[in-house]
Design a protein around this motif. Sequence first.
Motif, mmCIF file in Angstrom:
data_model
loop_
_atom_site.group_PDB
_atom_site.id
_atom_site.type_symbol
_atom_site.label_atom_id
_atom_site.label_comp_id
_atom_site.label_asym_id
_atom_site.label_seq_id
_atom_site.Cartn_x
_atom_site.Cartn_y
_atom_site.Cartn_z
ATOM 1 N N LYS A 1 0.601 -1.278 -0.072
ATOM 2 C CA LYS A 1 -0.325 0.246 0.194
ATOM 3 C C LYS A 1 0.942 1.077 0.059
ATOM 4 O O LYS A 1 0.504 2.455 -1.164
ATOM 5 C CB LYS A 1 -0.799 -0.368 1.131
ATOM 6 C CG LYS A 1 -1.748 1.537 1.402
ATOM 7 C CD LYS A 1 -2.109 0.754 2.767
ATOM 8 C CE LYS A 1 -2.839 2.667 3.540
ATOM 9 N NZ LYS A 1 -3.808 2.950 4.496
ATOM 10 N N GLU A 2 1.686 1.360 1.072
ATOM 11 C CA GLU A 2 2.555 2.710 1.387
ATOM 12 C C GLU A 2 3.263 2.345 -0.352
ATOM 13 O O GLU A 2 4.094 4.237 -0.533
ATOM 14 C CB GLU A 2 3.613 2.494 2.182
ATOM 15 C CG GLU A 2 3.050 2.744 3.336
ATOM 16 C CD GLU A 2 2.132 1.178 3.741
ATOM 17 O OE1 GLU A 2 2.190 0.375 3.135
ATOM 18 O OE2 GLU A 2 2.028 1.186 4.469
ATOM 19 N N GLU A 3 4.418 1.982 -1.118
ATOM 20 C CA GLU A 3 4.831 1.645 -2.178
ATOM 21 C C GLU A 3 3.869 1.891 -3.140
ATOM 22 O O GLU A 3 4.231 3.017 -3.684
ATOM 23 C CB GLU A 3 5.298 0.233 -2.645
ATOM 24 C CG GLU A 3 6.093 0.221 -1.344
ATOM 25 C CD GLU A 3 6.954 -1.160 -1.944
ATOM 26 O OE1 GLU A 3 8.027 -1.476 -1.511
ATOM 27 O OE2 GLU A 3 6.349 -2.281 -2.939
ATOM 28 N N CYS A 4 2.896 1.653 -2.900
ATOM 29 C CA CYS A 4 1.953 2.734 -4.467
ATOM 30 C C CYS A 4 1.403 3.980 -3.968
ATOM 31 O O CYS A 4 1.070 4.566 -5.124
ATOM 32 C CB CYS A 4 0.825 1.377 -4.880
ATOM 33 S SG CYS A 4 0.964 -0.056 -5.605
ATOM 34 N N GLU A 5 1.427 3.859 -2.873
ATOM 35 C CA GLU A 5 0.606 5.507 -2.808
ATOM 36 C C GLU A 5 2.108 6.681 -2.657
ATOM 37 O O GLU A 5 1.865 7.417 -3.807
ATOM 38 C CB GLU A 5 0.199 5.989 -1.454
ATOM 39 C CG GLU A 5 0.066 7.368 -0.845
ATOM 40 C CD GLU A 5 -0.735 7.209 0.013
ATOM 41 O OE1 GLU A 5 -1.075 8.153 0.811
ATOM 42 O OE2 GLU A 5 -0.615 5.803 1.515
ATOM 43 N N LYS A 6 3.316 6.035 -2.387
ATOM 44 C CA LYS A 6 4.558 6.947 -2.973
ATOM 45 C C LYS A 6 4.447 7.319 -4.071
ATOM 46 O O LYS A 6 5.168 7.734 -4.605
ATOM 47 C CB LYS A 6 5.240 6.548 -1.833
ATOM 48 C CG LYS A 6 6.542 7.319 -1.797
ATOM 49 C CD LYS A 6 8.133 6.877 -1.081
ATOM 50 C CE LYS A 6 9.470 6.915 -1.211
ATOM 51 N NZ LYS A 6 10.651 6.660 -0.506
ATOM 52 N N HIS A 7 4.585 6.173 -4.735
ATOM 53 C CA HIS A 7 5.037 6.075 -6.083
ATOM 54 C C HIS A 7 3.592 7.073 -6.965
ATOM 55 O O HIS A 7 4.843 7.563 -7.398
ATOM 56 C CB HIS A 7 5.060 4.799 -6.784
ATOM 57 C CG HIS A 7 4.988 4.681 -7.885
ATOM 58 N ND1 HIS A 7 7.267 4.802 -8.618
ATOM 59 C CD2 HIS A 7 4.876 4.340 -9.403
ATOM 60 C CE1 HIS A 7 7.304 4.180 -9.757
ATOM 61 N NE2 HIS A 7 5.725 4.864 -10.480
#
Length: 437
Positions: free
Chosen positions: A101-107
Amino acid sequence: FTDDPFDKPPCRGCSSYLTEPYVKCAECGPPPFLLCLQCFTRGFEYKKHQSDHTYEIMTSDFPVLDPNWTAQEEMALLEAVMDCGFGNWQDVANQMCTKSKEECEKHYMKHFINNPLFASTLLKLRQAEEAQHNETAIPFQAADDPPRPTFDSLLSRDMAGYMPARADFVEEFDNYAEWDLRDIDFVEDDSDILHALKIAVVDIYHSRLKERQRRKKIIRDHGLINLRKFQIVERRYPKELQELYESMRRFARILGPVEHDKFIESHALEFELRREIKRLQEYRAAGITNFCSARTYEQLKKTREEERLKRTMLSEVLQYIQDSSACQQWLSRQADIDSGLSPTVPVPSNSGRRSAPPLNLTGLPGTEKLNDKEKELCQMVRLVPGAYLEYKAALVNECNKQGGLRLAQARALIKIDVNKTRKIYDFLIREGYITKA
């Protein structure tokens, strides 16, 4: 298949859904010829496609914006955000299955929301693509908006009834092709022969429609809709090449628009080269070996032409030496030439008008059908043999119907210059072809 990048066509070999990596033939298409790895390994061939054709490996396993994200994951992220909605990062991560979840939002926030260069980069790519497509040699591109004249105006007739709003013509080529199908009806009681005949009629109709579309494509691709704009393009060439340009237009149906323009330009270049070679041959025949001497030769040649013009004017005046006004006008023309002005006042004759020379009938169609007296008439009246034969046939037929023919009836029938009509009428009566009413 549609323009959606996720909507790929099936494999041409087994019709299965293509998963990356897959193979694209570099020699077949369009449409693209795609194969899955299984069909490619067993050497699948179909129609023109051969197993030894060059190919490309289609895969999205390469980075685009981030070294840790492949192009396939970038597209999957965009598709997941479109399906789940912006902000639902847990659902987006569940759909992707490869990122948290964090990787998708940050990217997504870094590269698609807060990146100021992303929009400008796309804009530059789009502008470069448009500039690449616009650099063509087509004088009238299909994307241009043709003029929109009023119905039945002169420009509308020049455009052959083309309607820009509909991108079609008022009257089609082979306009009544559909009439052959109006009485055809396929019923169960038809015999095999009758059914085959009806199918043949439909096939003929399809071939006529293909010919109609082929002609429309030629007209649109080569810019023949806006005739006046096409004529302006023709005027770029010298007068000697415009006739060649007109005769070469029939090859437009064979060549594409760019190839046809190159074909015409090559002939124009050939004409320029031949003219330059002829000029150099003239210099060589005169014994000139350098361009400095050539400039002197051109100046002397111009002087000789001016002297020849003066001698021609003098001979004209000597023909009418008794006419003082003609001599005076010749002196005026001579003074204009000496002062550097172009003469505009012609030298009149005693009658006020010089007669035109007799028409040369050599090579004109229909000359062999005339006798000696008719040839002499056509030469003096300056009438081509084909037109004379048509006028003669019309007058003779009318005379046979009426039992005689008057001059007024002849003038109303052929409607040309009244003096020419009078000479033709008198000649036909004198030769016994017609009689007076």
